[in-house]
Write a protein that holds these residues in place. Sequence first.
Motif, PDB file in Angstrom:
ATOM      1  N   ALA A   1      -0.202 -10.080   0.550  1.00  0.00           N
ATOM      2  CA  ALA A   1       0.850 -10.359  -0.416  1.00  0.00           C
ATOM      3  C   ALA A   1       1.975  -9.337  -0.358  1.00  0.00           C
ATOM      4  N   ARG A   2       1.667  -8.105   0.041  1.00  0.00           N
ATOM      5  CA  ARG A   2       2.677  -7.044   0.071  1.00  0.00           C
ATOM      6  C   ARG A   2       3.454  -6.999   1.380  1.00  0.00           C
ATOM      7  N   ALA A   3       3.025  -7.721   2.390  1.00  0.00           N
ATOM      8  CA  ALA A   3       3.708  -7.682   3.693  1.00  0.00           C
ATOM      9  C   ALA A   3       5.060  -8.386   3.600  1.00  0.00           C
ATOM     10  N   SER A   4       6.091  -7.752   4.135  1.00  0.00           N
ATOM     11  CA  SER A   4       7.391  -8.404   4.214  1.00  0.00           C
ATOM     12  C   SER A   4       7.951  -8.404   5.635  1.00  0.00           C
ATOM     13  N   ALA A   5       7.468  -7.500   6.503  1.00  0.00           N
ATOM     14  CA  ALA A   5       7.798  -7.564   7.935  1.00  0.00           C
ATOM     15  C   ALA A   5       6.715  -8.387   8.633  1.00  0.00           C
ATOM     16  N   TYR A   6       5.496  -7.858   8.623  1.00  0.00           N
ATOM     17  CA  TYR A   6       4.324  -8.613   9.070  1.00  0.00           C
ATOM     18  C   TYR A   6       3.073  -7.914   8.578  1.00  0.00           C
ATOM     19  N   LEU A   7       1.997  -8.644   8.575  1.00  0.00           N
ATOM     20  CA  LEU A   7       0.697  -8.097   8.226  1.00  0.00           C
ATOM     21  C   LEU A   7      -0.025  -7.724   9.509  1.00  0.00           C
ATOM     22  N   TYR A   8      -0.435  -6.476   9.614  1.00  0.00           N
ATOM     23  CA  TYR A   8      -1.200  -6.005  10.764  1.00  0.00           C
ATOM     24  C   TYR A   8      -2.678  -6.165  10.412  1.00  0.00           C
ATOM     25  N   LEU A   9      -3.303  -7.150  11.019  1.00  0.00           N
ATOM     26  CA  LEU A   9      -4.731  -7.380  10.827  1.00  0.00           C
ATOM     27  C   LEU A   9      -5.489  -6.615  11.902  1.00  0.00           C
ATOM     28  N   VAL A  10      -6.184  -5.561  11.492  1.00  0.00           N
ATOM     29  CA  VAL A  10      -6.957  -4.743  12.421  1.00  0.00           C
ATOM     30  C   VAL A  10      -8.245  -5.494  12.738  1.00  0.00           C
ATOM     31  N   ALA A  11      -8.468  -5.751  14.015  1.00  0.00           N
ATOM     32  CA  ALA A  11      -9.523  -6.670  14.422  1.00  0.00           C
ATOM     33  C   ALA A  11     -10.913  -6.224  13.983  1.00  0.00           C
ATOM     34  N   HIS A  12     -11.134  -4.924  13.914  1.00  0.00           N
ATOM     35  CA  HIS A  12     -12.433  -4.444  13.437  1.00  0.00           C
ATOM     36  C   HIS A  12     -12.308  -2.982  13.068  1.00  0.00           C
ATOM     37  N   TYR A  13     -13.249  -2.511  12.282  1.00  0.00           N
ATOM     38  CA  TYR A  13     -13.224  -1.119  11.858  1.00  0.00           C
ATOM     39  C   TYR A  13     -13.603  -0.222  13.034  1.00  0.00           C
ATOM     40  N   GLY A  14     -12.798   0.781  13.286  1.00  0.00           N
ATOM     41  CA  GLY A  14     -13.051   1.694  14.401  1.00  0.00           C
ATOM     42  C   GLY A  14     -11.749   2.313  14.845  1.00  0.00           C
ATOM     43  N   ARG A  15     -11.743   2.846  16.046  1.00  0.00           N
ATOM     44  CA  ARG A  15     -10.540   3.475  16.569  1.00  0.00           C
ATOM     45  C   ARG A  15      -9.800   2.527  17.494  1.00  0.00           C
ATOM     46  N   SER A  16      -8.503   2.769  17.630  1.00  0.00           N
ATOM     47  CA  SER A  16      -7.687   1.936  18.503  1.00  0.00           C
ATOM     48  C   SER A  16      -8.246   1.953  19.917  1.00  0.00           C
ATOM     49  N   GLY A  17      -8.097   0.816  20.586  1.00  0.00           N
ATOM     50  CA  GLY A  17      -8.588   0.696  21.949  1.00  0.00           C
ATOM     51  C   GLY A  17      -9.944   0.039  22.049  1.00  0.00           C
ATOM     52  N   THR A  18     -10.595  -0.189  20.912  1.00  0.00           N
ATOM     53  CA  THR A  18     -11.910  -0.822  20.925  1.00  0.00           C
ATOM     54  C   THR A  18     -11.785  -2.241  20.413  1.00  0.00           C
TER      55      THR A  18
ATOM     56  N   ALA B   1      12.098  -1.886  -0.756  1.00  0.00           N
ATOM     57  CA  ALA B   1      12.847  -3.024  -1.275  1.00  0.00           C
ATOM     58  C   ALA B   1      14.284  -2.626  -1.593  1.00  0.00           C
ATOM     59  N   GLU B   2      14.464  -1.460  -2.211  1.00  0.00           N
ATOM     60  CA  GLU B   2      15.816  -0.995  -2.545  1.00  0.00           C
ATOM     61  C   GLU B   2      16.651  -0.746  -1.294  1.00  0.00           C
ATOM     62  N   ALA B   3      15.998  -0.305  -0.223  1.00  0.00           N
ATOM     63  CA  ALA B   3      16.713  -0.029   1.026  1.00  0.00           C
ATOM     64  C   ALA B   3      16.885  -1.274   1.889  1.00  0.00           C
ATOM     65  N   GLY B   4      16.279  -2.385   1.474  1.00  0.00           N
ATOM     66  CA  GLY B   4      16.346  -3.597   2.284  1.00  0.00           C
ATOM     67  C   GLY B   4      15.548  -3.495   3.560  1.00  0.00           C
ATOM     68  N   LEU B   5      14.463  -2.716   3.507  1.00  0.00           N
ATOM     69  CA  LEU B   5      13.662  -2.461   4.701  1.00  0.00           C
ATOM     70  C   LEU B   5      12.313  -3.168   4.585  1.00  0.00           C
ATOM     71  N   PRO B   6      12.039  -4.174   5.406  1.00  0.00           N
ATOM     72  CA  PRO B   6      10.745  -4.849   5.350  1.00  0.00           C
ATOM     73  C   PRO B   6       9.605  -3.896   5.702  1.00  0.00           C
ATOM     74  N   VAL B   7       8.447  -4.133   5.123  1.00  0.00           N
ATOM     75  CA  VAL B   7       7.304  -3.263   5.352  1.00  0.00           C
ATOM     76  C   VAL B   7       6.204  -4.007   6.106  1.00  0.00           C
ATOM     77  N   VAL B   8       5.502  -3.238   6.926  1.00  0.00           N
ATOM     78  CA  VAL B   8       4.292  -3.698   7.590  1.00  0.00           C
ATOM     79  C   VAL B   8       3.121  -3.197   6.761  1.00  0.00           C
ATOM     80  N   THR B   9       2.244  -4.091   6.373  1.00  0.00           N
ATOM     81  CA  THR B   9       1.025  -3.686   5.679  1.00  0.00           C
ATOM     82  C   THR B   9      -0.154  -3.925   6.617  1.00  0.00           C
TER      83      THR B   9
END
Length: 276
Positions: A176-193, A152-160
């Motif tokens: 509530a904490r997202a200011s750039a965008y909220l990354y909703l992970v589609a399901h629990y696991g590793r990327s690519g699934t 916030a002090e740096a004026g840098l939006p955050v991805v949560t």
Amino acid sequence: MSSPVGAVAPAPFFPARRPGGAPGLALFLNAGDPPLPVLRELVAMLDEEGVDCLELAVPFPDSVTDGPTVRRSARRALDRGGVDLDDVLAFLADVRPHLKRTRIALLADWRYSLGHRDLAAATRDIAAAGADGLLVHALPPRLREEHLGSAAEAGLPVVTTCYSDSPPATRAEAAARASAYLYLVAHYGRSGTAPAAGHAALARTVTELRAHTTAPIAVGFGVSTRQHVEAVGASGADAAIIGSAAVAAVEAAQEAGRDVTEAFRAFVRSVRPEQP
């Protein structure tokens, strides 16, 4: 809806969706894979093609949340050298002023890239380099408030981030904490699934998250085709994030000795839905 004191106003990473329109598009790549001179050309191409966001990672080894495709990419980048945080910020400062549409969200791992630095100073450096947003991977929970305050002090939006099956309170806080965008992970696991029920089945979760944020909601994990992007759109999310498939397109082009930028252009066009 609550937000941290001094929170940065949501940044327009993704354009407002028209009724029936396609969701925005974010693509993930590791800095250094392809090599930075090639990546510079590739980023310019993304801007030409109207891609909304590049999630650009400072590569780090042995990520427990990533599948083998992304982990191979990070290893290639690290083996080439010249891709630590300072190198990536110099790259970002060089390319960002030339982009008209594509925004860059920097992904940095806490342990590998940030933990040995002063967090406030590093955040200021990231903002000064031109990053449009910051996603910190594996941030210790005890440092969450410090991270949000520094951003916030740096004026840098955050991805949560949150998982679709995270407890409701956890999802609400991330939203509530997202200011750039909220990354909703589609399901629990590793990327690519991909989630078994498909991305469109996230509609209820997306609707619930809307009550806690004005930031865009982007869905990732298992998004690799035009049909998947359309399914994300059907969920009501603002954008789809393609990670492993994007990295795999770079990997295939390099292994075949093809022009990486033009091969990736073809990939972008293959996954982007037709606008009505």
